[in-house]
Design a protein around this motif. Structure first.
Motif, short mmCIF file in Angstrom:
data_model
loop_
_atom_site.label_atom_id
_atom_site.label_comp_id
_atom_site.label_asym_id
_atom_site.label_seq_id
_atom_site.Cartn_x
_atom_site.Cartn_y
_atom_site.Cartn_z
N TYR A 106 0.85 -1.21 0.00
CA TYR A 106 0.00 0.00 0.00
C TYR A 106 0.88 1.25 0.00
O TYR A 106 0.69 2.18 -0.80
CB TYR A 106 -0.89 -0.07 1.25
CG TYR A 106 -1.86 1.06 1.47
CD1 TYR A 106 -2.59 1.63 0.43
CD2 TYR A 106 -2.08 1.55 2.77
CE1 TYR A 106 -3.51 2.65 0.66
CE2 TYR A 106 -2.99 2.56 3.02
CZ TYR A 106 -3.69 3.12 1.96
OH TYR A 106 -4.59 4.12 2.20
N ASN A 152 -0.17 4.19 13.48
CA ASN A 152 -1.00 3.04 13.06
C ASN A 152 -0.62 2.48 11.68
O ASN A 152 -0.82 1.30 11.42
CB ASN A 152 -2.50 3.35 13.16
CG ASN A 152 -2.93 4.49 12.27
OD1 ASN A 152 -2.11 5.28 11.81
ND2 ASN A 152 -4.23 4.59 12.02
N MET A 157 1.40 6.14 5.87
CA MET A 157 1.06 7.53 6.17
C MET A 157 2.21 8.47 5.83
O MET A 157 2.03 9.68 5.72
CB MET A 157 0.69 7.70 7.65
CG MET A 157 -0.53 6.90 8.09
SD MET A 157 -2.02 7.23 7.11
CE MET A 157 -2.02 5.85 5.97
N ARG A 160 2.49 8.61 1.56
CA ARG A 160 1.46 9.39 0.87
C ARG A 160 1.60 10.89 1.10
O ARG A 160 0.87 11.68 0.51
CB ARG A 160 0.07 8.86 1.18
CG ARG A 160 -0.54 9.21 2.48
CD ARG A 160 -1.89 8.50 2.48
NE ARG A 160 -2.67 8.75 3.64
CZ ARG A 160 -3.72 8.02 3.97
NH1 ARG A 160 -4.08 7.00 3.21
NH2 ARG A 160 -4.42 8.30 5.01
N GLU A 251 -5.41 15.13 8.18
CA GLU A 251 -6.23 13.91 8.06
C GLU A 251 -6.49 13.47 9.49
O GLU A 251 -5.60 12.98 10.18
CB GLU A 251 -5.47 12.85 7.24
CG GLU A 251 -6.38 11.75 6.74
CD GLU A 251 -6.32 10.49 7.57
OE1 GLU A 251 -7.19 10.36 8.48
OE2 GLU A 251 -5.43 9.67 7.34
N ARG A 279 -9.30 -4.57 10.63
CA ARG A 279 -7.97 -4.27 10.08
C ARG A 279 -7.17 -3.54 11.16
O ARG A 279 -7.67 -2.62 11.80
CB ARG A 279 -8.17 -3.40 8.84
CG ARG A 279 -6.91 -2.89 8.19
CD ARG A 279 -7.29 -2.17 6.91
NE ARG A 279 -6.20 -1.53 6.25
CZ ARG A 279 -6.21 -0.26 5.83
NH1 ARG A 279 -7.28 0.51 6.03
NH2 ARG A 279 -5.18 0.25 5.22
N THR A 284 -7.71 2.06 12.90
CA THR A 284 -7.60 2.87 11.68
C THR A 284 -8.63 3.99 11.76
O THR A 284 -9.69 3.84 12.37
CB THR A 284 -7.86 2.06 10.38
OG1 THR A 284 -9.27 1.83 10.26
CG2 THR A 284 -7.15 0.73 10.37
N CYS A 285 -8.31 5.10 11.11
CA CYS A 285 -9.22 6.25 11.12
C CYS A 285 -10.50 5.94 10.38
O CYS A 285 -11.53 6.58 10.60
CB CYS A 285 -8.57 7.45 10.43
SG CYS A 285 -7.10 7.98 11.26
N SER A 438 -9.27 1.86 0.82
CA SER A 438 -8.00 2.59 0.70
C SER A 438 -7.31 2.26 -0.63
O SER A 438 -7.20 1.08 -0.99
CB SER A 438 -7.07 2.21 1.85
OG SER A 438 -7.73 2.47 3.06
N PHE A 444 -7.99 10.53 -0.47
CA PHE A 444 -8.26 10.12 0.91
C PHE A 444 -8.31 11.38 1.78
O PHE A 444 -7.40 12.20 1.77
CB PHE A 444 -7.12 9.21 1.39
CG PHE A 444 -7.40 8.48 2.69
CD1 PHE A 444 -7.65 7.12 2.69
CD2 PHE A 444 -7.42 9.16 3.90
CE1 PHE A 444 -7.91 6.44 3.87
CE2 PHE A 444 -7.68 8.49 5.09
CZ PHE A 444 -7.93 7.12 5.08
#
Ligand code: SIN
Length: 476
Positions: A106, A152, A157, A160, A251, A279, A284-285, A438, A444
């Motif tokens: 990812y 997390n 994070m 991106r 975010e 997950r 996760t947010c 995602s 996002f």
């Protein structure tokens, strides 16, 4: 990787930062000390700012094509080092290896995406107001960027934010979470190997984030702050960046509704919920937080859910379904919300046996109401809060009745309903018969108190670009 405690370093101007001050990093699975990292003090931060400023001036003169080539090399190096990076993520963050491997891919996906986007920072030629003028726009990198990232997703994070910043021609100073700095340092080393200029991506680790962050965002060369983390901290940062009118991307927290309508394919909805809720053990947010079940399918879905949750494996092994929570505080906070909800009238439909250390068994709560703390909080834990509904209008109003506006999910086989409800939900990302949303190609981010700006997609690059308008007189 050896089980020895090892020493590693913050990265300043392409080199290991030496310092007698260190930050300790622990393994959430057993709270053992894994590593010590050299800490960036005020002086080191000042130097890093100087290098970042110098580097921005160099990057301004580079072609998008050459930055794209470097990003492609970084992508390839991340992919070549998947196993090692995943091992680090599991070690410092706790997620099971299969999830860590998924995070590496990812994270690398963002680098590849922005390698492609680097060459798409188009300007425009605009029809002029007279025949004697030419009006054009160009896009340029905003300047030095400061990034603050959470624990997390210790890789994704970061990529991106750093990949689009570099694609746009910005230099980047990262303050990773002090709980998970090892993955960040590894990413920076690979970026240097790929050809990043020395001051293009610096990693400053500290256990005193307030001091470091205040110093970073009050420096005149810093023109952009990008943060992923809690809404409370995001609001504070925004107050600070307002003082210098600094570009700010946030975010922040989510509180995702997960709506199962009466017509839904229940097997598909269950699959989606398992992924959206469990997950990273619920940390996760975009985790499904409030599960709205239509009264016609509630009993059947609850039985399916309980059977599935009972089968989850929770331990520190590589193949477990759920790893530990990040620390004891996180676990106690979640258990506290569960007790409070039960005191206020919620019913425990399922709770696994109590677990040692930072591990937490899933909890399924029924009869959750909107006046309960658990309904309004971002529950970073494997807790499923269930609310029954009868009417579409009623569930839309309940789903929207929170401060967050990040992700939402809904399951229905009625296409008109999927479209209608998507238009009514005040959430910026919506999974329609899908629990895993995602994707580096998609924007996002959040509405309402879930943030400002978007990461990923074509929008992600623009967060790091200034538009400059040129009005040229071409004839008298
Ligand atoms: C987050 O929890 O903030 C990010 C989750 C994701 O990118 O999927």
């Amino acid at each position: 990787m050896s089980k020895e405690v090892y020493t590693t370093h913050s990265i300043m101007n392409g080199r290991a930062l030496s310092s007698t001050d260190t930050v300790e990093v622990f393994n959430p699975a057993d709270n053992s000390l894994i590593a010590v990292v050299t800490e960036a003090d005020e002086r080191a931060t000042e130097q890093a700012l100087h290098y970042a400023e110098q580097c921005f001036n160099v990057l301004k003169g580079t072609a998008a094509k050459s930055r794209a080539d470097i990003l492609f090399r970084w992508y390839q190096l991340i992919m070549d080092n998947q196993a090692r990076l995943a091992e680090l993520v599991t070690l410092e963050q706790g997620k099971p290896t299969k999830e860590s491997l998924a995070e590496v891919v990812y994270a690398a996906g963002y680098v590849k995406w922005f390698a492609q986007e680097a060459e798409r920072a188009y300007g425009a030629v605009i029809p002029a107001h007279t025949p004697n003028h030419q009006i054009t726009t160009v896009q340029q990198g905003v300047g030095v960027v400061v990034g603050i990232t959470p624990w997390n997703f210790p890789l994704a994070m970061i990529t991106r934010k750093v990949a689009p910043a570099y694609a746009a021609g910005c230099s980047f100073i990262l303050k990773p979470s002090e709980l998970t700095p090892l993955s960040a340092i590894e990413l920076a080393k690979l970026a240097l190997k790929a050809g990043f200029e020395e001051g293009a991506f610096q990693v400053l680790v500290t256990s005193k984030p307030h001091t470091l962050v205040a110093q970073l965002h009050s420096h005149p060369a810093v023109r952009k702050l990008t943060f992923t983390g809690s809404t409370a901290v995001g609001k504070l940062l925004l107050e600070h960046t307002a003082r210098s009118v600094m570009r700010t991307s946030l975010e922040l927290g989510g509180n995702a509704p997960f709506i199962v309508f009466g017509s839904a394919d229940l097997e598909a909805a269950l699959e989606g919920l398992m992924s959206a809720k469990f997950r990273n053990a619920g940390q996760t947010c975009i985790a499904a937080n409030r599960i709205f079940l239509h009264s016609s399918i509630k009993a059947q879905f609850m039985n399916m859910l309980k059977a599935r949750v009972q089968g989850l494996t929770i331990d520190g092994t590589h193949t477990a379904d759920l790893g530990p929570l990040i620390n004891e505080d996180a676990k106690q906070k979640a258990l506290g919300w569960v007790s409070e909800a039960v005191n206020d009238g919620a019913v425990i439909a399922y709770q696994g046996s109590a677990m040692k250390g930072n591990f937490m068994s899933p909890v399924i709560l029924e009869n959750v109401r909107s006046d309960m703390v658990i309904y309004n909080a971002e529950v970073f834990a494997p807790v499923v809060s269930v609310i029954e509904f009868d009417e579409e209008e009623q569930v839309v109003a309940m789903a929207n009745d929170v401060e967050a506006g990040l992700a939402a999910y809904m399951y229905s086989t009625d296409i008109a309903q999927l479209h209608r409800v998507s238009m009514e939900l005040d959430f910026a990302m919506i999974g329609l018969n899908e629990g895993a949303i995602s994707n580096p190609a998609a924007p996002f981010g959040g509405m309402k108190e879930s943030g400002l700006g978007r990461e990923g997609g074509m929008e992600g690059l623009h967060e790091y670009l200034e538009v400059k308008y040129l009005c040229q007189r071409i004839a008298k």
